[in-house]
Enzyme design. Structure first.
Site, PDB file in Angstrom:
ATOM      1  N   ARG A  61       2.162  -0.669   2.071  1.00  0.00           N
ATOM      2  CA  ARG A  61       2.199   0.758   1.733  1.00  0.00           C
ATOM      3  C   ARG A  61       2.866   1.593   2.816  1.00  0.00           C
ATOM      4  O   ARG A  61       3.416   2.650   2.530  1.00  0.00           O
ATOM      5  CB  ARG A  61       0.796   1.270   1.411  1.00  0.00           C
ATOM      6  N   GLU A  98     -10.260  -3.133  10.116  1.00  0.00           N
ATOM      7  CA  GLU A  98     -11.552  -2.574   9.717  1.00  0.00           C
ATOM      8  C   GLU A  98     -12.440  -3.675   9.144  1.00  0.00           C
ATOM      9  O   GLU A  98     -13.653  -3.650   9.281  1.00  0.00           O
ATOM     10  CB  GLU A  98     -11.296  -1.484   8.672  1.00  0.00           C
TER      11      GLU A  98
END
Length: 175
Positions: A61, A98
Site C-alpha cells: 500500500r 505490530e
C-alpha cells in the site's frame, strides 16, 4: 474535500491479519476519485518544503502513495520490498512489526550520498517499518528528509519513535 472528510473512507476490519489487530482498509478511499486526489494533494502540500530527490515507499500500500506522491513532486520513486522481489543486488533489514517480524530490501544503487529521500507508507503504527526503511536509505549513504503517512494509529508509539530521529513526520489522519 477536506482532510477530515477522508475519515469516512477508511474502513476498520477487526482481527485482521491476526487476532486483536484492527486493519485500516483504505480501498474505499482509493475507489473514490475525489478522496484519492485530495489525499495525494494534501500529502504533496505537507511535504513540499522538504526538497526531496526521491520518494521511497514500502510495498504494497505504500507504493500507492509513494508512486503518486513522487509523480506529484516531480522526483523519482524507490521501491522497498520484501525479500525475493527485487531483481538486482540488495541491502536488507529485519524489523519488528505490530504483529510479528519482517524483512525489507532495497536495491544497492537506489540512492546514495547527496540524495534526500522521503519515506512514505499508508499507516504509521509502531514505526518499525518506517524505521527499517530509513535504516536502508541511510545504509546507502542517502539522507532521510522525512516521513509521510496517510494514517497514524493514535494508540501506537510510531510517531514518537520516528520523531526521535530528528526528521519531520507528516500524517493526514489519526485513527
Amino acid at each position: 474535500m477536506r482532510v477530515d472528510d477522508l475519515r469516512q473512507y477508511i474502513r476498520d476490519i477487526p482481527n485482521f491479519p491476526t487476532e486483536g489487530v484492527i486493519f485500516r482498509d483504505i480501498t474505499p478511499l482509493l475507489k473514490n476519485p475525489d478522496a484519492f486526489a485530495t489525499t495525494v494533494d494534501l500529502m504533496a502540500e505537507a511535504v513540499s518544503s522538504l526538497n526531496v530527490t526521491a520518494v521511497a515507499a514500502v510495498e504494497a500500500r505504500g507504493f500507492i502513495w509513494g508512486g503518486t506522491l513522487a509523480y506529484r513532486l516531480g522526483v523519482g520513486f524507490i521501491p522497498i520490498r520484501k525479500p525475493g522481489k527485487l531483481p538486482f543486488e540488495v541491502v536488507e533489514k529485519e524489523f519488528e512489526l505490530e504483529y510479528g517480524k519482517d524483512v525489507l530490501q532495497i536495491h544497492k544503487d537506489a540512492a546514495g550520498p547527496g540524495d534526500s529521500i522521503l519515506i512514505v507508507d499508508d499507516v504509521l503504527a509502531t514505526g518499525g517499518t518506517a524505521q527499517a526503511a530509513a535504516d536502508l536509505v541511510n545504509t546507502l549513504g542517502a539522507d532521510v528528509a522525512g516521513f509521510c503517512f496517510l494514517l497514524r494509529l493514535g494508540t501506537m508509539d510510531g510517531y514518537e519513535r520516528l520523531s526521535k530521529l530528528g526528521k519531520k513526520v507528516f500524517y493526514l489522519l489519526t485513527v
